[in-house]
Design an enzyme around this catalytic site. Structure first.
Site, PDB file in Angstrom:
ATOM      1  N   ASP A   1     -47.348 -27.940 -15.261  1.00  0.00           N
ATOM      2  CA  ASP A   1     -47.453 -29.395 -15.326  1.00  0.00           C
ATOM      3  C   ASP A   1     -48.633 -29.822 -16.187  1.00  0.00           C
ATOM      4  O   ASP A   1     -48.551 -30.769 -16.954  1.00  0.00           O
ATOM      5  CB  ASP A   1     -47.634 -29.981 -13.917  1.00  0.00           C
TER       6      ASP A   1
ATOM      7  N   TYR B   1     -47.938 -29.478 -19.787  1.00  0.00           N
ATOM      8  CA  TYR B   1     -47.010 -30.538 -20.175  1.00  0.00           C
ATOM      9  C   TYR B   1     -47.765 -31.858 -20.347  1.00  0.00           C
ATOM     10  O   TYR B   1     -47.601 -32.566 -21.337  1.00  0.00           O
ATOM     11  CB  TYR B   1     -45.919 -30.663 -19.112  1.00  0.00           C
TER      12      TYR B   1
ATOM     13  N   SER C   1     -40.254 -43.370 -14.522  1.00  0.00           N
ATOM     14  CA  SER C   1     -41.222 -42.410 -14.000  1.00  0.00           C
ATOM     15  C   SER C   1     -42.584 -43.099 -13.965  1.00  0.00           C
ATOM     16  O   SER C   1     -42.737 -44.210 -14.457  1.00  0.00           O
ATOM     17  CB  SER C   1     -41.255 -41.170 -14.871  1.00  0.00           C
TER      18      SER C   1
ATOM     19  N   LYS D   1     -46.710 -37.973  -3.271  1.00  0.00           N
ATOM     20  CA  LYS D   1     -45.662 -37.815  -4.279  1.00  0.00           C
ATOM     21  C   LYS D   1     -45.004 -36.459  -4.043  1.00  0.00           C
ATOM     22  O   LYS D   1     -45.605 -35.413  -4.280  1.00  0.00           O
ATOM     23  CB  LYS D   1     -46.275 -37.878  -5.677  1.00  0.00           C
TER      24      LYS D   1
END
Ligand SMILES: [Zn+2]
Length: 710
Positions: A53, A56, A102, A138
């Site tokens: 992540d 990214y 998102s 989340k």
């Protein structure tokens, strides 16, 4: 598993954004758009991310910084303008009534302060006004939308690309925490509930154990397994996976639902849903940060994965007032959590030999629970990595689980190193077959970091990996022939290559062996095995190409190849001609969009090897390959092979070629026994005689035009 290769030019990737020239910035934006979209596909479509992540996020951030510096250079396909992800081909597509956006990310207190300041400014509030923020965990799962009409569940869909998802109605019905009928009566006629489908840690561990036992693919983490389980074409399988759903908000509603998120959440709970908890209604930055710290502390005791906490404006009228960016709302933000770490001991360092011969060092760890998931292995990537970090057997190390990738060794705790510890020595021969090992020379003049075994088919690890890949889900998909069974047959010398799989039944019938007498086998399981092997003989062209295990050829590339060549014989002929880099065939393959020289060369290299070529050709006699027809339309020219010679009056060469290709035909340069038609214009060359010699049908330009129109 899937893979999409990234073949972009990373020339400017290391230049600081502030120092980029405009020309370099354009190249960088193009590269980032491509790289990010590929990672999106790997992540969303194949549930198989190739980077962590944080890596990214770094790509995203770089793209954002460049766009901020050069706003006039923002590309049409910029990641900042798309919500990302993709939709599987296997499910019906569903357009979301309202897009499922998102969230943008923040990483620290500064980010939080900026968010609050921004909200203040957009709402034009004075600084004393209290801004209520709903905080919630989340969940690291799969976002889903569930639509109710008069309280009845009528549609379930995944988030997909934010605008369009997959219809998973039957699957969502078997997820725990999803009521098929809502509890309350005074609710809008149409009401959409949004939330996250996830898998609990225990269920994840159990599932992987069963998958492994049955010779099936295991999942990298709970999110991937939730995605894989939710998108089963058979909902009965989904039901067995014990998925759960957390609701967090509502989407579309035919009339008024609520004026604050906090109250709406309680109402959603009363409807029969489980909320993502713990959540809190905060009134200032301190309360929000306390909540964040509380979650960081609690994280490892939760029985599900979270990858951050979310802060949302409580008042719906305020949410509406400040609205949306292209890709994310302005009224909400996700605060990322730090990667989870743990301290343990490296028992041994093993070398794994992969399908293409790559040697990957793996640390076998004393089992340790990191964030609820038991970690027993960590990748050490390659020899350079071991050398750089000086990792040794017996070392105490910090390992990190970033949720979506294989755990990694972050650092060695040198103070805890034993006195007699020895530096790790990388083997100089393949630990499996004893063959020479090499690292390839890259076009940059440097050696590739990966070291490979040159043993090929004498290397049992490579052979087993290749066989496993061949029968895998995206390959021939032979049920009941998993890792365990492949190894069994291999040890008995019954399956040594792809062909042996298809001759197994014959050899069993001829009493060369009697499988049902072997331990672990019975009449029924042998019957089932042959049944699924025979079923796999009807195979789509791209599956076979993928199954061969050519380096750099994942499913997506295999599809590109199948769609381009359409016919396997033709493909093989063309690849053989491509060994000549001056040839039209070579030019064709490297010009296919999404392929290029690196993948093209790898394919050519594969078939240059006589053993691979022979094996593939032999396979054809065992298989019934479903070739690709042009856009599903039956064209009489489909798969026909044309050669053009001389000058045509009405069309140029390239127009002729395009026209034929549109009708599913192929145009090659040389006349062979496979050629169906020669189109002869004026002043034909020697090809005309050759065609006559071997009885290829010859068409004049007029006859050709008639054929096109008929
Ligand atoms: Zn080897």
């Amino acid at each position: 598993m899937e893979e999409l290769m990234i073949t972009t030019n990373d020339k400017f990737g290391s230049i600081n954004v502030k120092k980029l020239s405009e020309r370099q910035a354009i190249q960088e934006l193009k590269r980032l758009a491509k790289v990010i979209s590929i990672h999106n596909i790997n992540y969303y479509k194949y549930s198989n991310p190739k980077i962590s992540d944080s890596e990214y996020d770094a790509l995203w951030n770089r793209n954002k910084l460049i766009e901020e510096r050069f706003p006039h250079l923002i590309q049409k396909d910029s990641p900042s303008l798309t919500v990302g992800s993709g939709v599987s081909d296997d499910f019906k597509k569903v357009k979301h009534i309202e897009p499922m956006l998102s969230l943008s990310n923040i990483f620290d207190e500064n980010g939080l302060n900026e968010f609050i300041t921004q909200v203040n400014k957009l709402l034009d509030l004075n600084n004393n006004e209290i801004i209520e923020i709903v905080t919630e965990p989340k969940i690291d799962g799969i976002s889903a939308s569930i639509l109710y009409e008069n309280g009845e569940l009528i549609l379930g869909s995944t988030r997909g690309n934010g605008f369009e998802g997959e219809d998973i109605t039957e699957n969502i019905k078997v997820v725990n925490g999803v009521p098929k009928k809502l509890n309350l009566n005074d609710i809008p006629e149409i009401l959409e509930i949004r939330g996250e489908v996830y898998m609990k840690h225990d269920d994840f561990a159990r599932l992987n154990k069963v998958q492994k036992k049955n010779g099936k693919q295991t999942y990298a983490n709970p999110r991937n397994s939730a995605a894989g389980s939710l998108r089963q074409l058979n909902p009965d399988i989904t039901a067995k996976r014990n998925l759960h759903f957390f609701a967090y908000t509502w989407g579309t509603s035919s009339n008024y639902f609520n004026s604050t998120l906090w109250e709406a959440r309680h109402k959603i709970e009363q409807l029969g849903f489980v909320l993502n908890q713990p959540s809190k209604l905060c009134r200032n930055v301190n309360e929000i940060l306390n909540y964040y710290n509380e979650i960081v502390e609690k994280r490892s005791s939760l029985d599900f994965d979270i990858d951050g906490v979310v802060y949302k404006l409580n008042r719906i009228d305020w949410q509406k007032k400040i609205g949306l960016r292209t890709r994310s709302p302005r009224w909400a933000v996700a605060h990322k959590l730090p990667a989870e770490k743990g301290v343990t001991v490296v028992d041994t360092i093993d070398i794994q030999v992969g399908r293409t011969g790559s040697l990957t060092p793996v640390a076998r760890l004393k089992p340790i629970n990191v964030g609820g998931v038991l970690i027993t292995n960590a990748t050490l990537h390659n020899f350079h990595e071991i050398q750089k970090k000086d990792i040794r057997e017996g070392d105490t190390v910090v390992v990190q689980r970033a949720g979506d990738v294989i755990p990694q060794v972050v650092e060695v705790l040198f103070s805890k190193r034993k006195k007699n510890s020895k530096k790790y020595v990388f083997p100089d021969k393949c630990p499996d077959c004893g063959s020479e090992i090499i690292s390839e020379l890259l076009s940059t003049g440097e050696h590739e970091k990966t070291i490979r075994c040159t043993g090929g088919i004498v290397c049992s690890s490579q052979v087993l990996e290749r066989l496993n890949h061949f029968v895998s889900l995206n390959g021939l998909n032979i049920e009941g022939l998993g890792e365990k069974q492949i190894k069994f047959f291999w040890q008995k010398s019954l399956i040594m290559n792809f062909i042996d799989i298809f001759e197994l039944e014959k050899r069993n019938r001829n009493k060369k062996i009697n499988i049902s007498n072997e331990p672990g086998w019975g009449e029924q399981s042998v019957f089932n095995l042959f049944k699924s092997i025979n079923k796999s003989r009807n195979v789509e062209m791209f599956r076979l190409i993928y199954a061969l295990g050519i380096r750099h050829v994942g499913v997506q590339t295999a599809k590109l190849i199948a769609n381009y060549y359409k016919n396997l014989d033709f493909f093989l002929d063309e690849i053989l001609s491509s060994q000549d880099k001056e040839s039209e065939s070579y030019n064709n393959i490297i010009s296919i969009e999404g392929i290029g020289p690196k993948i093209g060369d790898s394919i050519i290299e594969y078939f240059k090897n006589d053993k691979n070529l022979e094996l593939t050709k032999n396979l054809l006699s065992h298989l019934n390959i479903k070739h690709v027809s042009f856009e599903g339309v039956e064209s009489k020219l489909n798969n026909k092979i044309f050669v053009v010679t001389g000058t045509l009056q009405n069309m140029t060469r390239s127009q002729t070629k395009q026209t034929l290709e549109k009708m599913g035909a192929k145009v090659t340069s040389a006349i062979t026994s496979k050629t169906d038609f020669l189109i002869a214009g004026s002043n034909p060359g020697s090809k005309l005689q050759k065609a006559k010699d071997i009885n290829v049908k010859i068409l004049s330009e007029k006859e050709f035009l008639n054929l096109l129109e008929s």
